[in-house]
Write a protein that holds these residues in place. Structure first.
Motif, mmCIF file in Angstrom:
data_model
loop_
_atom_site.group_PDB
_atom_site.id
_atom_site.type_symbol
_atom_site.label_atom_id
_atom_site.label_comp_id
_atom_site.label_asym_id
_atom_site.label_seq_id
_atom_site.Cartn_x
_atom_site.Cartn_y
_atom_site.Cartn_z
ATOM 1 N N ALA A 101 45.217 39.445 36.791
ATOM 2 C CA ALA A 101 44.065 38.574 36.565
ATOM 3 C C ALA A 101 42.982 38.682 37.632
ATOM 4 C CB ALA A 101 44.525 37.117 36.465
ATOM 5 N N GLY A 102 43.363 38.888 38.867
ATOM 6 C CA GLY A 102 42.402 38.814 39.971
ATOM 7 C C GLY A 102 41.296 39.842 39.869
ATOM 8 N N SER A 103 40.284 39.672 40.709
ATOM 9 C CA SER A 103 39.132 40.559 40.629
ATOM 10 C C SER A 103 39.379 41.895 41.316
ATOM 11 C CB SER A 103 37.923 39.872 41.266
ATOM 12 O OG SER A 103 38.200 39.581 42.628
ATOM 13 N N GLN A 104 40.344 41.932 42.217
ATOM 14 C CA GLN A 104 40.555 43.152 42.996
ATOM 15 C C GLN A 104 41.394 44.142 42.194
ATOM 16 O OE1 GLN A 104 39.288 43.030 46.129
ATOM 17 N NE2 GLN A 104 40.152 44.775 47.188
ATOM 18 N N GLN A 105 40.932 45.385 42.101
ATOM 19 C CA GLN A 105 41.713 46.391 41.394
ATOM 20 C C GLN A 105 42.751 46.994 42.326
ATOM 21 O OE1 GLN A 105 38.922 49.257 39.975
ATOM 22 N NE2 GLN A 105 37.718 47.705 38.901
ATOM 23 N N PRO A 106 43.912 47.397 41.752
ATOM 24 C CA PRO A 106 44.866 48.069 42.633
ATOM 25 C C PRO A 106 44.292 49.412 43.099
ATOM 26 C CG PRO A 106 45.649 48.071 40.350
ATOM 27 C CD PRO A 106 44.404 47.261 40.385
ATOM 28 N N ASN A 107 44.744 49.848 44.239
ATOM 29 C CA ASN A 107 44.380 51.158 44.752
ATOM 30 C C ASN A 107 44.651 52.230 43.706
ATOM 31 O OD1 ASN A 107 43.387 51.925 47.314
ATOM 32 N ND2 ASN A 107 45.119 50.898 48.293
ATOM 33 N N SER A 108 43.837 53.293 43.683
ATOM 34 C CA SER A 108 44.078 54.343 42.700
ATOM 35 C C SER A 108 45.463 54.923 42.926
ATOM 36 C CB SER A 108 43.008 55.419 42.810
ATOM 37 O OG SER A 108 43.400 56.389 43.725
ATOM 38 N N GLN A 109 46.035 55.425 41.847
ATOM 39 C CA GLN A 109 47.432 55.828 41.878
ATOM 40 C C GLN A 109 47.712 56.863 42.966
ATOM 41 O OE1 GLN A 109 49.562 53.948 40.020
ATOM 42 N NE2 GLN A 109 50.888 54.921 41.529
ATOM 43 N N ILE A 110 46.846 57.845 43.098
ATOM 44 C CA ILE A 110 47.130 58.917 44.056
ATOM 45 C C ILE A 110 47.046 58.387 45.483
ATOM 46 C CG2 ILE A 110 44.821 59.926 44.382
ATOM 47 C CD1 ILE A 110 46.348 62.652 43.719
ATOM 48 N N VAL A 111 46.101 57.483 45.728
ATOM 49 C CA VAL A 111 45.989 56.900 47.069
ATOM 50 C C VAL A 111 47.213 56.034 47.356
ATOM 51 C CG1 VAL A 111 44.621 55.370 48.536
ATOM 52 C CG2 VAL A 111 43.478 57.032 47.074
ATOM 53 N N GLU A 205 25.438 43.440 45.209
ATOM 54 C CA GLU A 205 25.597 42.759 43.942
ATOM 55 C C GLU A 205 26.348 43.668 42.987
ATOM 56 O OE1 GLU A 205 22.135 39.890 42.171
ATOM 57 O OE2 GLU A 205 21.681 41.772 43.177
ATOM 58 N N ALA A 206 27.131 43.072 42.095
ATOM 59 C CA ALA A 206 27.737 43.869 41.032
ATOM 60 C C ALA A 206 26.603 44.556 40.278
ATOM 61 C CB ALA A 206 28.535 42.975 40.099
ATOM 62 N N GLY A 207 26.808 45.811 39.914
ATOM 63 C CA GLY A 207 25.779 46.548 39.189
ATOM 64 C C GLY A 207 24.863 47.351 40.082
ATOM 65 N N SER A 208 24.937 47.118 41.395
ATOM 66 C CA SER A 208 24.094 47.925 42.274
ATOM 67 C C SER A 208 24.772 49.260 42.537
ATOM 68 C CB SER A 208 23.807 47.176 43.572
ATOM 69 O OG SER A 208 25.001 46.827 44.219
ATOM 70 N N LEU A 223 37.140 49.604 47.433
ATOM 71 C CA LEU A 223 36.545 48.291 47.642
ATOM 72 C C LEU A 223 35.134 48.150 47.108
ATOM 73 C CD1 LEU A 223 36.356 47.615 51.484
ATOM 74 C CD2 LEU A 223 35.805 49.738 50.359
ATOM 75 N N PHE A 224 34.324 49.203 47.179
ATOM 76 C CA PHE A 224 32.990 49.080 46.599
ATOM 77 C C PHE A 224 33.076 49.028 45.072
ATOM 78 C CE2 PHE A 224 29.491 49.918 49.808
ATOM 79 C CZ PHE A 224 30.265 49.544 50.883
ATOM 80 N N GLN A 225 33.925 49.886 44.517
ATOM 81 C CA GLN A 225 34.093 49.890 43.062
ATOM 82 C C GLN A 225 34.592 48.533 42.571
ATOM 83 O OE1 GLN A 225 35.014 52.163 45.273
ATOM 84 N NE2 GLN A 225 35.463 54.153 44.354
ATOM 85 N N THR A 226 35.504 47.922 43.340
ATOM 86 C CA THR A 226 36.025 46.618 42.954
ATOM 87 C C THR A 226 34.910 45.584 42.897
ATOM 88 O OG1 THR A 226 38.185 47.074 43.900
ATOM 89 C CG2 THR A 226 37.596 44.777 43.665
ATOM 90 N N ALA A 227 33.938 45.726 43.792
ATOM 91 C CA ALA A 227 32.808 44.793 43.796
ATOM 92 C C ALA A 227 31.796 45.146 42.706
ATOM 93 C CB ALA A 227 32.144 44.793 45.174
#
Lengths: 484, 484
Positions: A101-111, A205-208, A223-227
């Protein structure tokens, strides 16, 4: 993944497979292994408990039969959700709903794979961007701790921007680089990563969208992608990012800001030339383009110091400058800093306070002591000599083993060799093959999607012997791909 | 706000107001004070530079005349955006656009005021929820540092969940409270605040809602609100949150989870009774309501230990348990922990890695040494004695000065006295009046919007003499309100 601190008791009359079954059940009933928890592969479990695989099979079969575990198509085994009630006679929360549910995405699989594999015992880490344990200044650190142990110390919270003593020391040091930053324009953070995290949640901002070098370290972070921020890569040459391309790009799109590592770039090792720095600063002023200058590798020059930071030429206050102790002294300190326009620093300090109430005051005292004594400079002199030797060793190994299979250029500082595999070699396959052979690589694709034929190698982490084994092993894995 | 490390040179032939004017200009041209930077009030500037207010007026008038500063309706003065070009002959970025762009909201104004006022020299902090500097175990900490300085140490990164030694020590200690948590289910964080931050970004969706006690510490933070999460307060009585009301509420609305401080609640000091704890856990199981148990004050019992944690009765894995060293040993350590279902801990550990690559390994080593030696328990025994004396002192002062003006009950542990002002007294006005008289209060409104007639007092921070002056001063401010 589950790691176990428990071992079956060989002296017990209870069969080993039953002990393991009971151990698993206890973990499930205590709620520690909730529904959806992944169970390690049978082979790993056998290693973990020092038993035969057949013992594991008996234990797991029993748990599956009881409806407590289930296999899936991919061959993995997980704790069942639906039958949970039957086991515990208590309804069990499915935390997975929250986890997704949270806004933060898990780290990419390879990382994530890399992060975990780093702790496999015996693995050769050919790509790791850290100082090897034997390069870390343990004795100097002991001396610093001994000194601090005799002093008055701060056990309470520091000011919002961090310890004044450390900020003053950083202000002095940056002055030596041509950066005028008073302590009130400096924010102490827990490493450069946190600096970027604060910037992403505080200023974007999201979308920037953010311009980065292609390839860029920033792509390996989420972290930038998550934002909700998009990263746009710009090509580099041996002088750094190509500013003409940046100017052209600005005509068609309005990116929010640029992130750059001008000195000993991660992952390419490139140093932005003096001319290119001037061009970039001029463009930033003309176009009002804010820049994040990540300068964490600056002091790791091996041949000669790099040109002054962009920030030293930034009369317009367009540059946020980020530094760190992690690459030069100790990652475990978790100390970095940001300097820039005071209004921005105030804003980031407020967010930092909301996030974690400031960085460890012990780490801050330690860092201040390093800078205000001769420890830092003395250590850097020694460290450079050790890194030069490692670089020479890597250079010889690459020449010996990879000539004809790949191309590279040795860097003039930092940790990294950016290596291009010859056509036809898949870096992704190489990463998987190498992992099975106990060699951990950083494939180029994590720094730029289009750079799958590159590897980031590092001469900073693996020992001399491991580098020799690792590069030789890498060469034979490449050869077997070429033959196949 | 600007704080200055610079002072005008009284020996210089250049008039003081000119020196100040030039200092301001230099800050502006260097970009350190960007457009929009707020200039402190004239009185403050006069104090800061040790000059007459007329000197400040001359300097500011000159800068306003040159179009570099501008006043606003509210009486404040800011660095001008529009005329920036004229000054620097270089276009200047307006970082304010960025500052207002990010997703994180600034701390609420009153909380920001408190955070800043805490650093005013000489201020009496009557509400601060920290140990006073003289209660912090400096000598014990020196002994711990001296011991660590002779040891092998981790200068590199720790594992994603934190130092194994510390997690093992915490696992042992929690076992003593009835909590079975293996090290792989424990995540080390930089204080309880970061635990909440990770939960808010990792487990909660925008638009979800969280049940809290009314009043609640969580209302004084912005981090859940920033994540778009709504906080719904439930009434408490002297046994803690009223679980019947919670059950009723669940019939009409589906809140995501509950946040509670069952032991020595912040701000009320209430300890949830044994019976209430059982009720709450039963409801959590029946309703599948996840609970965050914030237990950072547990070890600060003064009369007798509180009932076992909710987590000790949590067979279903519904509780995330949060602990910290900040309230008992040292806030500057920035070390806390979370334990709960392993899948949740794995997820939070991944986010922690993305946020700051883990907590200071020095702080973690220090914390582990505290727990595995006798230092922690010995210190707690001493600390309880000191806090008992402070509590008795506070009790006597309140009886002497505030009888008839307010009502309160002395707590059995923790730091706080939750004081209700008699009808007709405005806590907001009292906060402002007190601040002008050098007394810093925590008004109840920051913990619950409807509790504007309460104050959170703390006997942990101010010295005995400051408590005496502060409570007497408070009483006379209240009396002057009553008279007016």
């Amino acid at each position: 993944m589950i790691r176990s601190d428990w071992q079956p008791d060989r002296a017990s009359p209870e069969p080993l497979h039953r002990q393991i079954e009971h151990y698993f059940k206890q973990k499930m009933t205590s709620g520690e292994w909730g529904p959806g928890t992944r169970i390690p592969a049978q082979r790993q479990l056998a290693d973990m408990f020092n038993v035969n695989r057949s013992t594991i099979v008996s234990a797991l079969d029993e748990l599956v039969a009881q409806g407590l575990l289930e296999g899936n198509a991919g061959g993995g085994t997980r704790v069942v959700s639906t039958s949970w009630d039957a086991l515990a006679a208590k309804p069990m929360l499915n935390w997975n709903n929250y986890i997704h549910a949270g806004s933060q995405q898990p780290n990419s699989q390879i990382v994530q794979t890399i992060n975990q594999a780093e702790f496999h015992p015996g693995i050769i880490r050919l790509g790791t961007g850290e100082l090897s344990p034997d390069l870390l200044p343990v004795r100097r650190m002991q001396a610093v701790l001994a000194k601090l142990s005799t002093r008055a110390m701060t056990l309470g919270y520091e000011e919002a921007k961090g310890s004044m003593r450390l900020r003053e020391a950083l202000s002095d040091r940056m002055r030596g680089l041509g950066i005028e930053a008073s302590p009130s324009s400096i924010l102490i953070v827990s490493g450069a990563l946190q600096a970027l995290q604060l910037i992403s949640i505080g200023l974007l901002e999201a979308g920037s969208s953010v311009i980065v070098e292609a390839p860029s370290y920033l792509n390996s972070l989420h972290l930038f992608q998550t934002a909700g921020v998009q990263l746009n890569g710009l090509p580099m040459d041996e002088q750094g990012v190509i500013v003409k391309d940046l100017a052209r790009r600005r005509q068609s799109s309005r990116d929010s800001l640029m992130y750059t590592i001008p000195s000993f770039h991660n992952p390419t090792g490139i140093v932005m030339s003096e001319a290119r720095r001037r061009e970039l600063i001029a463009l930033s002023e003309r176009e009002r383009l804010p820049i994040i200058e990540d300068d964490v590798y600056r002091d790791l020059w091996l041949d000669e110091p790099p040109p002054p930071p962009l920030k030293a030429r930034d009369a317009a206050g367009n540059v946020l400058y980020v530094g760190s102790f992690s690459k030069s002294v100790s990652p475990g300190l978790r100390i970095g800093w940001i300097t820039g326009p005071k209004t921005v620093i105030d804003r980031l300090a407020d967010i930092k306070m909301q996030t974690d109430y400031g960085s460890s005051s012990f780490s801050q005292s330690i860092a201040a002591e390093w800078l205000t004594s001769s420890q830092y400079d003395d250590h850097m002199t020694e460290l450079r000599a050790a890194l030069r030797a490692r670089r020479a060793h890597m250079h010889a190994l690459l020449d010996r083993h990879l000539t004809g299979l790949a191309e590279w250029r040795m860097p003039t500082g930092g940790f990294y060799v950016w290596l291009r595999l010859n056509t036809g070699i898949s870096a992704t396959r190489l990463f998987q093959d190498a992992l099975r052979h106990g060699i951990l690589l950083n494939p180029g694709g994590i720094y730029d999607r289009t750079m799958g034929s590159f590897l980031r190698l590092s001469y900073a982490y693996a020992s001399h012997a491991e580098l020799a084994d690792g590069i030789a092993g890498l060469a034979s894995l490449i050869r077997s791909q070429v033959k196949a």
